[in-house]
Design a protein around this motif. Structure first.
Motif, short mmCIF file in Angstrom:
data_model
loop_
_atom_site.label_atom_id
_atom_site.label_comp_id
_atom_site.label_asym_id
_atom_site.label_seq_id
_atom_site.Cartn_x
_atom_site.Cartn_y
_atom_site.Cartn_z
N THR A 9 1.21 7.01 -6.48
CA THR A 9 0.07 7.92 -6.58
C THR A 9 0.53 9.35 -6.36
O THR A 9 0.10 10.27 -7.06
CB THR A 9 -1.03 7.53 -5.57
N HIS B 114 0.84 -1.20 0.00
CA HIS B 114 0.00 0.00 0.00
C HIS B 114 0.88 1.26 0.00
O HIS B 114 0.61 2.22 -0.71
CB HIS B 114 -0.95 0.01 1.20
N GLU C 156 0.96 4.14 -2.77
CA GLU C 156 0.76 5.54 -2.41
C GLU C 156 1.89 6.42 -2.93
O GLU C 156 1.66 7.55 -3.38
CB GLU C 156 0.61 5.70 -0.90
#
Length: 121
Positions: A102, A95, A99
């Motif tokens: 992102t 994750h 991120e």
């Protein structure tokens, strides 16, 4: 301009957090090991099985497995005296990596939309 500098510093900090993973996957042999673990039909592979897939000696493979484990990309479990290696299921790690990408996408999009000349073609 100050916001741009802050964004770059944030990305630099995130990159440093996952730098070992990038270094580990920067090696073609470790990429092959990682792919072998991903493509394996069962959860976990033993060293002899990985050796057959990537054509490495046991010492060389052990070194690559250690680097991949230290980077957080793979893990190992023991069953009796046998060790099984598999792609890490650490959700926090994956994750966090997602991120980071992102954030890269967000920073690049903002830079492209701004008048910052470095981002212009």
């Amino acid at each position: 301009m100050e916001q741009c500098a802050e964004n770059r510093q944030m990305l630099a900090n995130e990159f440093k957090k996952y730098q070992k993973a990038f270094i580990a996957l920067g090696d073609e042999t470790r990429q092959l090991i990682f792919l072998a673990l991903l493509e394996n039909e069962q959860l976990g592979m033993r060293v002899p099985d990985i050796m057959k897939k990537v054509h490495l000696s046991r010492p060389a493979l052990s070194n690559h497995l250690r680097i991949l484990r230290e980077a957080g990309l793979i893990d190992m479990h023991k069953k009796g005296t046998m060790k099984y290696y598999y792609v890490s299921a650490n959700q926090d790690f994956w994750h966090g990596l997602k991120e980071m990408f992102t954030h890269v996408d967000s920073v690049v999009c903002k830079a492209v939309l701004s008048d910052y000349p470095v981002w212009k073609d």
